[in-house]
Design a protein around this motif. Sequence first.
Motif, PDB file in Angstrom:
ATOM      1  N   GLN A 123     -15.835  -3.504  -7.447  1.00  0.00           N
ATOM      2  CA  GLN A 123     -14.497  -4.061  -7.614  1.00  0.00           C
ATOM      3  C   GLN A 123     -14.056  -4.737  -6.318  1.00  0.00           C
ATOM      4  O   GLN A 123     -14.530  -4.399  -5.232  1.00  0.00           O
ATOM      5  N   HIS A 124     -13.155  -5.706  -6.438  1.00  0.00           N
ATOM      6  CA  HIS A 124     -12.726  -6.480  -5.275  1.00  0.00           C
ATOM      7  C   HIS A 124     -11.690  -5.723  -4.461  1.00  0.00           C
ATOM      8  O   HIS A 124     -10.913  -4.919  -4.995  1.00  0.00           O
ATOM      9  N   THR A 125     -11.663  -6.001  -3.155  1.00  0.00           N
ATOM     10  CA  THR A 125     -10.727  -5.315  -2.264  1.00  0.00           C
ATOM     11  C   THR A 125      -9.268  -5.607  -2.599  1.00  0.00           C
ATOM     12  O   THR A 125      -8.382  -4.849  -2.187  1.00  0.00           O
ATOM     13  N   ASP A 126      -8.995  -6.681  -3.327  1.00  0.00           N
ATOM     14  CA  ASP A 126      -7.609  -6.956  -3.728  1.00  0.00           C
ATOM     15  C   ASP A 126      -7.028  -5.796  -4.530  1.00  0.00           C
ATOM     16  O   ASP A 126      -5.807  -5.588  -4.532  1.00  0.00           O
ATOM     17  N   ASP A 127      -7.885  -5.066  -5.221  1.00  0.00           N
ATOM     18  CA  ASP A 127      -7.420  -3.979  -6.084  1.00  0.00           C
ATOM     19  C   ASP A 127      -7.530  -2.605  -5.417  1.00  0.00           C
ATOM     20  O   ASP A 127      -7.406  -1.574  -6.090  1.00  0.00           O
ATOM     21  N   LEU A 128      -7.768  -2.570  -4.100  1.00  0.00           N
ATOM     22  CA  LEU A 128      -8.039  -1.308  -3.417  1.00  0.00           C
ATOM     23  C   LEU A 128      -6.932  -0.279  -3.642  1.00  0.00           C
ATOM     24  O   LEU A 128      -7.207   0.877  -4.003  1.00  0.00           O
ATOM     25  N   GLU A 129      -5.690  -0.656  -3.430  1.00  0.00           N
ATOM     26  CA  GLU A 129      -4.596   0.310  -3.544  1.00  0.00           C
ATOM     27  C   GLU A 129      -4.483   0.877  -4.955  1.00  0.00           C
ATOM     28  O   GLU A 129      -4.271   2.087  -5.133  1.00  0.00           O
ATOM     29  N   LYS A 130      -4.639   0.024  -5.959  1.00  0.00           N
ATOM     30  CA  LYS A 130      -4.548   0.486  -7.347  1.00  0.00           C
ATOM     31  C   LYS A 130      -5.705   1.428  -7.676  1.00  0.00           C
ATOM     32  O   LYS A 130      -5.533   2.436  -8.381  1.00  0.00           O
ATOM     33  N   ILE A 131      -6.895   1.115  -7.147  1.00  0.00           N
ATOM     34  CA  ILE A 131      -8.071   1.961  -7.387  1.00  0.00           C
ATOM     35  C   ILE A 131      -7.851   3.345  -6.794  1.00  0.00           C
ATOM     36  O   ILE A 131      -8.158   4.364  -7.431  1.00  0.00           O
ATOM     37  N   ILE A 132      -7.300   3.386  -5.575  1.00  0.00           N
ATOM     38  CA  ILE A 132      -7.034   4.664  -4.913  1.00  0.00           C
ATOM     39  C   ILE A 132      -6.052   5.487  -5.742  1.00  0.00           C
ATOM     40  O   ILE A 132      -6.259   6.684  -5.986  1.00  0.00           O
ATOM     41  N   GLU A 133      -4.991   4.854  -6.193  1.00  0.00           N
ATOM     42  CA  GLU A 133      -3.963   5.560  -6.950  1.00  0.00           C
ATOM     43  C   GLU A 133      -4.484   6.029  -8.306  1.00  0.00           C
ATOM     44  O   GLU A 133      -4.265   7.182  -8.702  1.00  0.00           O
ATOM     45  N   ASP A 134      -5.180   5.152  -9.014  1.00  0.00           N
ATOM     46  CA  ASP A 134      -5.661   5.489 -10.356  1.00  0.00           C
ATOM     47  C   ASP A 134      -6.665   6.631 -10.351  1.00  0.00           C
ATOM     48  O   ASP A 134      -6.742   7.406 -11.310  1.00  0.00           O
ATOM     49  N   ASN A 135      -7.443   6.743  -9.279  1.00  0.00           N
ATOM     50  CA  ASN A 135      -8.497   7.761  -9.225  1.00  0.00           C
ATOM     51  C   ASN A 135      -8.131   8.983  -8.384  1.00  0.00           C
ATOM     52  O   ASN A 135      -8.936   9.907  -8.265  1.00  0.00           O
ATOM     53  N   GLY A 136      -6.917   8.993  -7.827  1.00  0.00           N
ATOM     54  CA  GLY A 136      -6.500  10.129  -7.010  1.00  0.00           C
ATOM     55  C   GLY A 136      -7.415  10.370  -5.828  1.00  0.00           C
ATOM     56  O   GLY A 136      -7.727  11.504  -5.483  1.00  0.00           O
ATOM     57  N   VAL A 137      -7.835   9.292  -5.178  1.00  0.00           N
ATOM     58  CA  VAL A 137      -8.823   9.385  -4.102  1.00  0.00           C
ATOM     59  C   VAL A 137      -8.170   9.821  -2.792  1.00  0.00           C
ATOM     60  O   VAL A 137      -7.124   9.306  -2.401  1.00  0.00           O
ATOM     61  N   SER A 138      -8.788  10.789  -2.108  1.00  0.00           N
ATOM     62  CA  SER A 138      -8.317  11.173  -0.774  1.00  0.00           C
ATOM     63  C   SER A 138      -9.409  11.022   0.276  1.00  0.00           C
ATOM     64  O   SER A 138      -9.166  11.226   1.461  1.00  0.00           O
ATOM     65  N   ILE A 139     -10.637  10.663  -0.157  1.00  0.00           N
ATOM     66  CA  ILE A 139     -11.750  10.467   0.773  1.00  0.00           C
ATOM     67  C   ILE A 139     -12.295   9.047   0.609  1.00  0.00           C
ATOM     68  O   ILE A 139     -12.669   8.641  -0.495  1.00  0.00           O
ATOM     69  N   GLY A 140     -12.349   8.311   1.713  1.00  0.00           N
ATOM     70  CA  GLY A 140     -12.885   6.960   1.685  1.00  0.00           C
ATOM     71  C   GLY A 140     -14.074   6.827   2.619  1.00  0.00           C
ATOM     72  O   GLY A 140     -14.101   7.443   3.690  1.00  0.00           O
ATOM     73  N   VAL A 141     -15.046   6.025   2.213  1.00  0.00           N
ATOM     74  CA  VAL A 141     -16.219   5.747   3.033  1.00  0.00           C
ATOM     75  C   VAL A 141     -16.184   4.274   3.410  1.00  0.00           C
ATOM     76  O   VAL A 141     -16.090   3.409   2.537  1.00  0.00           O
ATOM     77  N   ILE A 142     -16.235   3.989   4.708  1.00  0.00           N
ATOM     78  CA  ILE A 142     -16.208   2.607   5.186  1.00  0.00           C
ATOM     79  C   ILE A 142     -17.602   2.217   5.640  1.00  0.00           C
ATOM     80  O   ILE A 142     -18.158   2.810   6.569  1.00  0.00           O
TER      81      ILE A 142
END
Length: 254
Positions: A142-161
């Motif tokens: 998925q594109h980075t434009d949707d990053l915030e929505k992806i985080i919210e929709d999936n309840g993500v608290s861990i990110g890998v850069i």
Amino acid sequence: MATGRTHRPATRSRGIPEATVARLPLYLRALTALSERSVPTVSSEELAAAAGVNSAKLRKDFSYLGSYGTRGVGYDVEYLVYQISRELGLTQDWPVVIVGIGNLGAALANYGGFASRGFRVAALIDADPAMAGKPVAGIPVQHTDDLEKIIEDNGVSIGVIATPAGAAQQVCDRLVAAGVTSILNFAPTVLTVPDGVDVRKVDLSIELQILAFHEQRKAGEEAAANEGAGAVPAVRGDSGDKGPDGDVPAVMPA
């Protein structure tokens, strides 16, 4: 099953030292290997050797968990696997996003050990529009434009850069602003984060440089040993070089 956003491990509140926390995954890996071989119990010495630590340190670490083993029997392998997994929060489902799906990001996405250790790759994110929709490890990018929505929709608290260094801080800022509180950073740069956000850095080049240092030191020690083996003792009264007190050095170069 609970998600990472609402449940966090209780290691800090229980006063377990960070150094002990850092060793718990080593014990868990060794115990998991024993469990897969159907080994029922293990002594502190055997487990310490498998984990690469000394047995006294292992027993001290386990005392923080309230696990002391049984004299003459050792530790129950399955119970320890459960106990350490629970302490690390691995009995829960932790959704993870990977940002930057280049060679490294794709390799991480294809890593099969996440699911068996309590982690679920919820999304793969990349800034390249040409990557959008392409499946990697069976997951569409998925594109980075949707990053915030992806985080919210999936309840993500861990990110890998896993982005290039130049993009890492901006990605980090967006992850934190979206609610991510733990980051695993593979980008070759130091990230600045606010209080309450944990960052673990993995830099393969630094690890290789440390190994190079040790190789260079070993080579120097070997050269010094070879030079010493070829030396011959000097005899007082020779006309060779003298030390600061007028004495001939005990060993002269060959």
